[in-house]
Write a protein that holds these residues in place. Structure first.
Motif, PDB file in Angstrom:
ATOM      1  N   THR A  45    -114.969 105.313 -29.598  1.00 21.41           N
ATOM      2  CA  THR A  45    -114.692 106.604 -30.220  1.00 21.41           C
ATOM      3  C   THR A  45    -115.880 107.548 -30.077  1.00 21.41           C
ATOM      4  OG1 THR A  45    -115.503 105.870 -32.394  1.00 21.41           O
ATOM      5  CG2 THR A  45    -113.146 105.578 -31.937  1.00 21.41           C
ATOM      6  N   LEU A  46    -115.554 108.833 -30.051  1.00 21.72           N
ATOM      7  CA  LEU A  46    -116.542 109.903 -30.129  1.00 21.72           C
ATOM      8  C   LEU A  46    -116.181 110.777 -31.317  1.00 21.72           C
ATOM      9  CD1 LEU A  46    -116.878 111.063 -26.386  1.00 21.72           C
ATOM     10  CD2 LEU A  46    -118.686 110.031 -27.777  1.00 21.72           C
ATOM     11  N   LEU A  47    -117.105 110.893 -32.258  1.00 18.72           N
ATOM     12  CA  LEU A  47    -116.868 111.705 -33.450  1.00 18.72           C
ATOM     13  C   LEU A  47    -115.581 111.290 -34.165  1.00 18.72           C
ATOM     14  CD1 LEU A  47    -117.833 115.192 -31.976  1.00 18.72           C
ATOM     15  CD2 LEU A  47    -119.235 113.735 -33.449  1.00 18.72           C
ATOM     16  N   THR A 102    -113.259 113.881 -17.714  1.00 19.52           N
ATOM     17  CA  THR A 102    -112.729 112.515 -17.707  1.00 19.52           C
ATOM     18  C   THR A 102    -113.824 111.498 -17.390  1.00 19.52           C
ATOM     19  OG1 THR A 102    -110.590 113.379 -16.979  1.00 19.52           O
ATOM     20  CG2 THR A 102    -110.963 111.014 -16.706  1.00 19.52           C
ATOM     21  N   LEU A 103    -114.701 111.821 -16.459  1.00 16.57           N
ATOM     22  CA  LEU A 103    -115.798 110.916 -16.115  1.00 16.57           C
ATOM     23  C   LEU A 103    -116.702 110.681 -17.321  1.00 16.57           C
ATOM     24  CD1 LEU A 103    -117.443 109.254 -14.119  1.00 16.57           C
ATOM     25  CD2 LEU A 103    -118.558 111.375 -13.368  1.00 16.57           C
ATOM     26  N   GLY A 108    -118.160 107.146 -22.089  1.00 13.06           N
ATOM     27  CA  GLY A 108    -118.361 107.066 -23.528  1.00 13.06           C
ATOM     28  C   GLY A 108    -119.330 108.098 -24.078  1.00 13.06           C
ATOM     29  N   THR A 109    -119.458 109.239 -23.390  1.00 11.82           N
ATOM     30  CA  THR A 109    -120.392 110.258 -23.862  1.00 11.82           C
ATOM     31  C   THR A 109    -119.738 111.629 -23.824  1.00 11.82           C
ATOM     32  OG1 THR A 109    -122.679 111.032 -23.714  1.00 11.82           O
ATOM     33  CG2 THR A 109    -121.477 110.756 -21.633  1.00 11.82           C
ATOM     34  N   PHE A 110    -120.484 112.629 -24.249  1.00  7.96           N
ATOM     35  CA  PHE A 110    -119.940 113.982 -24.379  1.00  7.96           C
ATOM     36  C   PHE A 110    -119.991 114.729 -23.052  1.00  7.96           C
ATOM     37  CE2 PHE A 110    -121.787 112.642 -28.416  1.00  7.96           C
ATOM     38  CZ  PHE A 110    -120.727 112.839 -29.290  1.00  7.96           C
ATOM     39  N   SER A 111    -119.040 115.613 -22.871  1.00  9.98           N
ATOM     40  CA  SER A 111    -119.030 116.459 -21.671  1.00  9.98           C
ATOM     41  C   SER A 111    -119.615 117.822 -22.011  1.00  9.98           C
ATOM     42  CB  SER A 111    -117.607 116.580 -21.113  1.00  9.98           C
ATOM     43  OG  SER A 111    -116.676 116.914 -22.122  1.00  9.98           O
ATOM     44  N   ASP A 190    -123.068 108.967 -29.529  1.00 10.63           N
ATOM     45  CA  ASP A 190    -121.910 108.817 -28.653  1.00 10.63           C
ATOM     46  C   ASP A 190    -121.285 107.433 -28.817  1.00 10.63           C
ATOM     47  OD1 ASP A 190    -123.481 107.015 -27.229  1.00 10.63           O
ATOM     48  OD2 ASP A 190    -123.669 108.262 -25.437  1.00 10.63           O
ATOM     49  N   ALA A 191    -120.311 107.099 -27.974  1.00  5.41           N
ATOM     50  CA  ALA A 191    -119.584 105.834 -28.105  1.00  5.41           C
ATOM     51  C   ALA A 191    -120.438 104.635 -27.761  1.00  5.41           C
ATOM     52  CB  ALA A 191    -118.338 105.862 -27.219  1.00  5.41           C
ATOM     53  N   ASN A 192    -121.587 104.855 -27.116  1.00  5.90           N
ATOM     54  CA  ASN A 192    -122.489 103.768 -26.743  1.00  5.90           C
ATOM     55  C   ASN A 192    -123.595 103.556 -27.762  1.00  5.90           C
ATOM     56  OD1 ASN A 192    -121.122 103.519 -24.141  1.00  5.90           O
ATOM     57  ND2 ASN A 192    -122.159 105.451 -23.601  1.00  5.90           N
ATOM     58  N   GLY A 193    -123.548 104.339 -28.843  1.00  6.47           N
ATOM     59  CA  GLY A 193    -124.570 104.225 -29.883  1.00  6.47           C
ATOM     60  C   GLY A 193    -125.829 105.012 -29.602  1.00  6.47           C
ATOM     61  N   ALA A 194    -125.836 105.820 -28.544  1.00 10.03           N
ATOM     62  CA  ALA A 194    -127.016 106.604 -28.191  1.00 10.03           C
ATOM     63  C   ALA A 194    -126.966 107.963 -28.887  1.00 10.03           C
ATOM     64  CB  ALA A 194    -127.098 106.793 -26.681  1.00 10.03           C
TER      65      ALA A 194
END
Length: 327
Positions: A45-47, A102-103, A108-111, A190-194
């Motif tokens: 998930t993101l946000l 999409t990439l 798992g991060t923001f665009s 982000d979704a990776n915990g960064a």
């Protein structure tokens, strides 16, 4: 039997539609399917929402819009070559923009608004995401200008197309506004915990807000994605209305006059444009769509009333004329 105007909507062969835009629409439709599966099987998930929600929404929006443009460009007679090339640029820019989104989602991060300078992939995609919107907007402005000089059909269809493209152009400009509207720099996980440094945002008061079912628009602050969505898809609403009025004309004599249908479409365009203006103003005040205050409700009533008056007056006069002409 279907009316001649209804047949007009069906007569254009698929092979005459703008091929690059049609391919783009097909790709976006495929992305919607892939993203829907992703939301079901990928727990990242993101946000607070699935990483695949954003590609799904962009894929859906661009599938509808590029498909509409692919059909619309079959109606151009003047400036046909220019329209074809600008439509191709639009399709390529849209595919690149949504591809970058999409990439980043798959990673798992923001665009958008991602200011992470330590990630080479994000750095490479920043120009695509930044200039892609500008290219799409300029292409939209040119296509709108080309359509203005066309006579694509009856007055009702002309009015729907022109008002719809004007709304869509406004919808393209709204993201440009929120991209240059500064918000406080912030760090978001982000979704990776960064922790990802972010700049700007799509809302006022809560730049990363969400919470609405399906759309995931903000329920805690103003969200410019609301007017962006409504303005962008105004053309589909008006074209569907035109098609419905044309179909109903076979049953109701008072709708057989093209001028009557054009006035009804104009009334709908007036009200719809007013609502887009109101929700844009509402977002700029930091107010969620689902929590309007008295001023927002009054503004909405104020822009809808003229549209209702135009619609009722047109319908009453048309019915009287039809009754007087009846044997």
């Amino acid at each position: 039997m279907p009316s001649s105007r209804t047949a007009e909507y069906r007569s254009t062969a698929w092979r005459t539609w703008h091929r690059p835009l049609l391919v783009c629409a097909a790709l976006m439709t495929g992305l919607v399917a892939v993203s829907a599966v992703g939301t079901a099987v990928d727990g990242r998930t993101l946000l607070g929402e699935s990483v695949w929600v954003k590609p799904l929404k962009f894929g859906f929006a661009f599938a509808l819009y590029t498909g509409t443009l692919a059909w619309l460009l079959t109606k151009t007679a003047r400036g046909k070559r220019l329209a074809w090339w600008v439509g191709t640029v639009f399709a390529v820019a849209a595919a690149a923009e949504v591809g970058a989104i999409t990439l980043q989602a798959a990673r798992g991060t923001f665009s958008h608004f991602n200011a992470d300078r330590s990630d080479p992939v994000t750095l490479a995609l920043v120009p695509v995401l930044t200039f892609g919107v500008l290219v799409i907007t300029v292409a939209q402005l040119i296509l709108g200008a080309v359509v203005l000089i066309q006579r694509t059909g009856g007055p009702d269809l002309n009015r729907a197309i022109r008002a719809g493209l004007a709304l869509a152009t406004a919808g393209m400009l709204i993201p440009v506004y929120w991209m240059v509207t500064g918000t406080q720099p912030r760090t978001v996980t982000d979704a990776n915990g960064a922790g990802i440094p972010m700049y700007q945002g799509h809302g006022i008061g809560d730049p990363d807000g969400h919470g609405m079912p399906l759309t995931h628009w903000s329920v805690t602050g103003g969200d410019f994605r609301v007017p962006h969505f409504f303005a962008l898809h105004g053309i589909q609403v008006l074209l569907l209305l035109t098609l419905a009025l044309t179909a109903l004309a076979a049953r109701y004599a008072w709708l057989r006059d093209e001028r009557t249908r054009a006035r009804l479409v104009g009334g709908a365009a007036l009200g719809y444009s007013g609502l887009v203006a109101v929700v844009t103003w509402q977002a700029g005040r930091g107010q969620s769509l689902v929590h309007p205050d008295a001023a927002t409700l009054a503004a909405a009533a104020g822009v809808l009333l003229p549209a209702v008056v135009v619609t009722v007056r047109t319908a009453v006069r048309a019915r009287r004329r039809a009754a007087a002409a009846a044997p």
